[in-house]
Design a protein around this motif. Structure first.
Motif, PDB file in Angstrom:
ATOM      1  N   ARG A  60       6.978  -0.572  -3.241  1.00  0.00           N
ATOM      2  CA  ARG A  60       6.990   0.757  -4.310  1.00  0.00           C
ATOM      3  C   ARG A  60       5.446   1.903  -4.205  1.00  0.00           C
ATOM      4  NH1 ARG A  60       7.386  -1.361 -10.189  1.00  0.00           N
ATOM      5  NH2 ARG A  60       7.856  -3.580  -9.935  1.00  0.00           N
ATOM      6  N   GLU A  61       4.516   0.273  -4.246  1.00  0.00           N
ATOM      7  CA  GLU A  61       3.212   0.921  -3.627  1.00  0.00           C
ATOM      8  C   GLU A  61       2.758   0.086  -2.731  1.00  0.00           C
ATOM      9  OE1 GLU A  61       1.274   1.632  -7.191  1.00  0.00           O
ATOM     10  OE2 GLU A  61       1.385  -0.157  -7.392  1.00  0.00           O
ATOM     11  N   PHE A  62       2.094   0.141  -2.471  1.00  0.00           N
ATOM     12  CA  PHE A  62       0.850  -0.385  -1.382  1.00  0.00           C
ATOM     13  C   PHE A  62      -1.026   0.256  -1.622  1.00  0.00           C
ATOM     14  CE2 PHE A  62       2.756   2.605   2.005  1.00  0.00           C
ATOM     15  CZ  PHE A  62       1.745   2.788   2.743  1.00  0.00           C
ATOM     16  N   VAL A  63      -2.096  -1.023  -1.360  1.00  0.00           N
ATOM     17  CA  VAL A  63      -2.771  -0.362  -0.799  1.00  0.00           C
ATOM     18  C   VAL A  63      -3.568  -0.418   0.832  1.00  0.00           C
ATOM     19  CG1 VAL A  63      -5.054  -1.038  -2.159  1.00  0.00           C
ATOM     20  CG2 VAL A  63      -3.860  -0.676  -3.780  1.00  0.00           C
ATOM     21  N   GLU A  64      -4.293  -0.573   0.665  1.00  0.00           N
ATOM     22  CA  GLU A  64      -4.817  -0.835   2.169  1.00  0.00           C
ATOM     23  C   GLU A  64      -6.981  -0.672   2.009  1.00  0.00           C
ATOM     24  OE1 GLU A  64      -4.044   2.195   4.999  1.00  0.00           O
ATOM     25  OE2 GLU A  64      -1.755   0.976   5.619  1.00  0.00           O
ATOM     26  N   VAL A  65      -7.322  -1.530   2.958  1.00  0.00           N
ATOM     27  CA  VAL A  65      -8.247  -1.793   2.866  1.00  0.00           C
ATOM     28  C   VAL A  65      -8.768  -1.705   4.552  1.00  0.00           C
ATOM     29  CG1 VAL A  65     -10.532  -3.146   2.302  1.00  0.00           C
ATOM     30  CG2 VAL A  65      -8.879  -2.862   0.310  1.00  0.00           C
TER      31      VAL A  65
END
Length: 196
Positions: A122-127
């Protein structure tokens, strides 16, 4: 002469044993055991806040991706001209602790397990994790009701990355169309919500 031959063969045997022992030690180091799944829960506070999995979830599967990613130098803007290394194929293949395959499809939004179960991101976050490493990542996925290993998974984390980004040279007009392959390694943890 027989004495010399005997000494030579015992020296050869000793060298062979030492080489075999060294190879076994190296192989043992390369195939170090993966941490128990329970450890990923205790590791959460050490991770950047953006990629932590919310409380109330349990790590149920760990898998590793090792291979190469291919990039091409492409123009991303015409005025002014800008260039960047863009991935040609986002698909990767993971191996879980039981040597089953889990494939990230070309769209980078669909995971498929060898047993046929699958997930949609659905969605992703990256660092960021350094200039040469793929970013750390947390993906929120649509829980699937299909039976199988990926049934009701809600989050996937990429918690350890080595390599994967093309930092070997700049991407400019001179490199336009050039392709590079970049080795990478990454660990993925699949999380399921605890039943209440």
């Amino acid at each position: 002469m027989n004495t010399h031959t005997g000494k030579r063969s015992s020296v050869s045997q000793m060298v062979g044993l030492l080489l075999a022992a060294g190879a076994l030690t190296l192989m043992a180091g390369c195939s170090a055991p993966r941490p128990p799944l329970s450890e990923y829960l205790t590791q959460q506070p050490a991770l950047p806040g953006d990629i932590r999995v919310p409380a109330g979830h349990q790590a149920v599967l760990e898998a590793r991706g090792i291979g190469q990613l291919q990039y091409e130098c492409q123009a991303t803007n015409r005025s002014p001209w800008q260039y960047a290394w863009l991935p040609l194929d986002r698909s990767i293949e993971l191996r879980d602790s039981f040597n089953n395959t889990i494939t990230l499809a070309r769209s980078a939004r669909s995971w498929v397990h060898r047993d046929g179960s699958e997930l949609a991101v659905r969605e992703f976050v990256e660092v960021d994790n350094g200039i040469v490493n793929l970013p750390l990542q947390r993906a929120r996925v649509e829980p699937s009701s299909l039976p199988g290993t990926l049934n009701n998974i809600s989050y996937i984390q990429r918690v350890r990355t080595l390599g994967g980004l093309p930092s070997i040279r700049n991407c400019s007009a001179a490199e336009l169309g050039m392709r590079v392959r970049v080795p990478y390694e990454a660990d993925y943890v699949f999380w399921r919500q605890l039943s209440s």
